[in-house]
Write a protein that holds these residues in place. Sequence first.
Motif, mmCIF file in Angstrom:
data_model
loop_
_atom_site.group_PDB
_atom_site.id
_atom_site.type_symbol
_atom_site.label_atom_id
_atom_site.label_comp_id
_atom_site.label_asym_id
_atom_site.label_seq_id
_atom_site.Cartn_x
_atom_site.Cartn_y
_atom_site.Cartn_z
ATOM 1 N N PHE A 39 83.260 4.751 34.272
ATOM 2 C CA PHE A 39 83.194 3.278 34.023
ATOM 3 C C PHE A 39 83.818 3.228 32.637
ATOM 4 O O PHE A 39 82.651 3.463 31.617
ATOM 5 C CB PHE A 39 81.890 2.668 34.450
ATOM 6 N N TYR A 135 79.157 -7.314 35.654
ATOM 7 C CA TYR A 135 78.413 -6.397 34.726
ATOM 8 C C TYR A 135 77.080 -7.004 34.329
ATOM 9 O O TYR A 135 77.266 -7.891 33.381
ATOM 10 C CB TYR A 135 78.955 -5.777 33.676
ATOM 11 N N ILE A 137 73.939 -7.181 32.201
ATOM 12 C CA ILE A 137 72.863 -6.377 31.381
ATOM 13 C C ILE A 137 72.408 -7.263 30.477
ATOM 14 O O ILE A 137 72.728 -7.681 29.051
ATOM 15 C CB ILE A 137 73.924 -5.323 30.570
ATOM 16 N N LYS A 165 77.060 -4.298 38.799
ATOM 17 C CA LYS A 165 76.773 -3.091 37.840
ATOM 18 C C LYS A 165 75.377 -3.542 37.347
ATOM 19 O O LYS A 165 75.676 -4.776 36.410
ATOM 20 C CB LYS A 165 77.535 -2.631 36.930
ATOM 21 N N THR A 167 72.401 -3.394 35.135
ATOM 22 C CA THR A 167 71.609 -2.849 34.012
ATOM 23 C C THR A 167 70.151 -3.759 33.410
ATOM 24 O O THR A 167 70.308 -4.393 32.401
ATOM 25 C CB THR A 167 72.569 -2.320 32.682
ATOM 26 N N ASP A 193 68.992 4.413 33.429
ATOM 27 C CA ASP A 193 68.983 5.756 33.865
ATOM 28 C C ASP A 193 67.574 6.241 34.051
ATOM 29 O O ASP A 193 67.333 7.111 35.245
ATOM 30 C CB ASP A 193 69.549 6.785 32.831
ATOM 31 N N GLU A 194 66.396 5.903 33.250
ATOM 32 C CA GLU A 194 65.291 6.328 33.375
ATOM 33 C C GLU A 194 64.566 5.906 34.585
ATOM 34 O O GLU A 194 63.626 6.297 34.908
ATOM 35 C CB GLU A 194 64.476 6.173 31.920
ATOM 36 N N VAL A 208 75.564 4.195 37.078
ATOM 37 C CA VAL A 208 76.465 4.072 35.630
ATOM 38 C C VAL A 208 75.624 4.174 34.588
ATOM 39 O O VAL A 208 74.714 3.237 34.623
ATOM 40 C CB VAL A 208 77.486 2.967 35.629
ATOM 41 N N GLY A 209 75.731 5.124 33.723
ATOM 42 C CA GLY A 209 74.760 5.136 32.641
ATOM 43 C C GLY A 209 75.389 6.123 31.566
ATOM 44 O O GLY A 209 76.215 6.893 31.839
ATOM 45 N N SER A 210 74.873 5.854 30.193
ATOM 46 C CA SER A 210 75.211 6.796 29.300
ATOM 47 C C SER A 210 74.665 8.262 29.290
ATOM 48 O O SER A 210 75.569 9.223 28.947
ATOM 49 C CB SER A 210 74.529 6.065 27.849
ATOM 50 N N THR A 211 73.486 8.519 29.916
ATOM 51 C CA THR A 211 72.999 9.884 29.763
ATOM 52 C C THR A 211 73.717 10.720 30.841
ATOM 53 O O THR A 211 73.592 12.021 30.955
ATOM 54 C CB THR A 211 71.676 9.889 30.200
ATOM 55 N N ILE A 245 64.591 11.213 28.127
ATOM 56 C CA ILE A 245 65.179 9.769 27.409
ATOM 57 C C ILE A 245 63.972 9.358 26.561
ATOM 58 O O ILE A 245 64.285 8.809 25.431
ATOM 59 C CB ILE A 245 65.495 8.675 28.736
ATOM 60 N N LYS A 249 64.470 8.248 22.793
ATOM 61 C CA LYS A 249 64.074 7.216 22.447
ATOM 62 C C LYS A 249 62.773 7.254 21.191
ATOM 63 O O LYS A 249 62.804 6.386 20.188
ATOM 64 C CB LYS A 249 63.343 6.115 23.601
ATOM 65 N N PHE A 253 67.019 5.956 19.827
ATOM 66 C CA PHE A 253 68.315 6.241 20.554
ATOM 67 C C PHE A 253 69.120 5.146 20.693
ATOM 68 O O PHE A 253 68.638 3.838 21.218
ATOM 69 C CB PHE A 253 67.749 6.656 22.062
ATOM 70 N N VAL A 255 73.600 3.712 21.110
ATOM 71 C CA VAL A 255 75.044 4.239 21.585
ATOM 72 C C VAL A 255 75.533 5.187 20.638
ATOM 73 O O VAL A 255 76.198 6.225 21.082
ATOM 74 C CB VAL A 255 75.943 2.914 21.697
HETATM 75 C C1 LIG Z 1 71.780 -0.755 27.203
HETATM 76 C C2 LIG Z 1 72.291 0.520 27.474
HETATM 77 O O1 LIG Z 1 73.095 1.301 26.761
HETATM 78 N N1 LIG Z 1 72.264 1.032 28.597
HETATM 79 C C3 LIG Z 1 72.859 2.348 29.499
HETATM 80 C C4 LIG Z 1 71.901 3.395 29.845
HETATM 81 O O2 LIG Z 1 72.548 4.396 30.336
HETATM 82 C C5 LIG Z 1 70.878 3.727 28.605
HETATM 83 O O3 LIG Z 1 71.347 4.261 27.732
HETATM 84 C C6 LIG Z 1 69.856 4.683 29.157
HETATM 85 O O4 LIG Z 1 69.375 4.183 30.480
HETATM 86 C C7 LIG Z 1 68.778 5.020 28.337
HETATM 87 O O5 LIG Z 1 68.155 3.932 28.230
HETATM 88 C C8 LIG Z 1 73.977 1.914 30.189
HETATM 89 O O6 LIG Z 1 73.522 0.962 31.149
HETATM 90 C C9 LIG Z 1 75.259 1.449 29.549
HETATM 91 C C10 LIG Z 1 76.297 1.702 30.539
HETATM 92 O O7 LIG Z 1 76.219 1.941 31.685
HETATM 93 C C11 LIG Z 1 77.741 1.468 30.109
HETATM 94 O O8 LIG Z 1 78.152 2.058 29.127
HETATM 95 O O9 LIG Z 1 78.441 0.373 30.124
#
Ligand SMILES: CC(=O)N[C@@H]([C@@H](O)[C@H](O)[C@H](O)CO)[C@@H](O)CC(=O)C(=O)O
Length: 299
Positions: A39, A135, A137, A165, A167, A193-194, A208-211, A245, A249, A253, A255
Motif C-alpha cells: 500500500f 482509508y 484513519i 482500510k 486504522t 498493528d498492535e 496494512v501497517g508500518s511495522t 511496539i 512507543k 515512535f 513515521v
Molecule cells: C498512524 C499510523 O501511522 N498507523 C500505522 C500503523 O502501522 C502504526 O504505525 C502501528 O500500528 C504502530 O502504532 C498504519 O496504519 C499506517 C499505514 O498503514 C499507512 O502507511 O498508510
Amino acid sequence: MTSLTNKRSEGQYNGEINLSVIGPYIEYLVEKQDVKSVFINGTTGEGCSLTVDERKQLAAAWCQHGKGKLEQVIVHVGCLSIKDSQELARHAASIGADGIAVVSPSYFIPINADALKSFIKEVSAFAPELPMYYYHIPSMTGVAFDAADVLNGIEQVIPSFQGVKYTGTDLRDLGQCVHYCQARGWSVLFGVDEQLLGAFVLGADGAVGSTYNYFGRVVNQLLAAFDNGNHMQARALQFKSMEMITFAKNLGFDVAVNKQVMSEVSGLAMGPPRLPLLPCPLSKAQAIAQKIKDFSQGH
Ligand SMILES: CC(=O)N[C@@H]([C@@H](O)[C@H](O)[C@H](O)CO)[C@@H](O)CC(=O)C(=O)O
C-alpha cells in the motif's frame, strides 16, 4: 513505504525521493518478510507530504519493479485537493495499479459521511476500473463520523468500491464495517498493528501497517496460526508485536522513527523524512531494530 534521500538546503531537510531503492526493497519484502502486497504513498510513505509528480513517480516505480513479484500494489491517492486526487487516480489506472485508496481531506474536513462519499465518488470516476478503498484513519484526519456510515450505500454510487482500510480502534464501528463488507465480498484491511488479532477475530481479512516492513514474516505467521485455529500461537505472536511496539512507543515512535528502523533492519538506506517530520536519532532506531531482530530470530 517511500524512500527519501537526504538533501540539505539552507539548514532544512526537504528529503528528495529516491527511486533506486524501490527494486531492492521489493526483493527484501518478498524474500525476507514474505510480504507480497503493498500500500504505497500512504501514511508510512508520507504521501500527503509529497507533490503530485513525486507520487506519480513512486507509484510508477512500484508498479514497474513489482511486476511478477508483488501480488498487489494499492496506490493511495488521497489529497486535500480533489483535482490532485483525480489526477493521481487516473495515473494509477494508466500504470497498472491493482487498486486505489482515498483518505479524507483533513483541512476542510467533510461535514458528514455523505460529503466524504461524494469526494470518494468523484475521485473514483477518474479510475472507474480500479477497486477503490476508503482509508479510515481518524487520528490523522480528524473525521468524527463512523466509517460504517461512509460504507452504507456506497456501492450505489461507486460500483468499483471494494472495502475499507481501517486504522482505528473503535471495535463497534469496525464490526459494522466487517458486517457490511462481508455481505458484499469486500475487504477490511486493518491498520493498527498492535491490535491485529482482535480485528481478525471480528472478521477483518487483511492487514496494512508500518511495522510489517520489518515484522511482516512474524505477523504472517500470526495470521497463519489464527487461520489454523491455533489461537495460543496467534496470541503469543501478537504479544510479541505488542511488546515491540510498546518498546518503540516508550522511546517515541512516529513515521520518521519507523523509516529509520526500516533502514536498520533491511540494510537499505531509506533516507530521512520530509519536514515537518524530523529525522530520528540513530541510537533510537538501532535500539528498536535490535529488539525486532531478537524477536524475529526465534521465528
Ligand atoms: C498512524 C499510523 O501511522 N498507523 C500505522 C500503523 O502501522 C502504526 O504505525 C502501528 O500500528 C504502530 O502504532 C498504519 O496504519 C499506517 C499505514 O498503514 C499507512 O502507511 O498508510
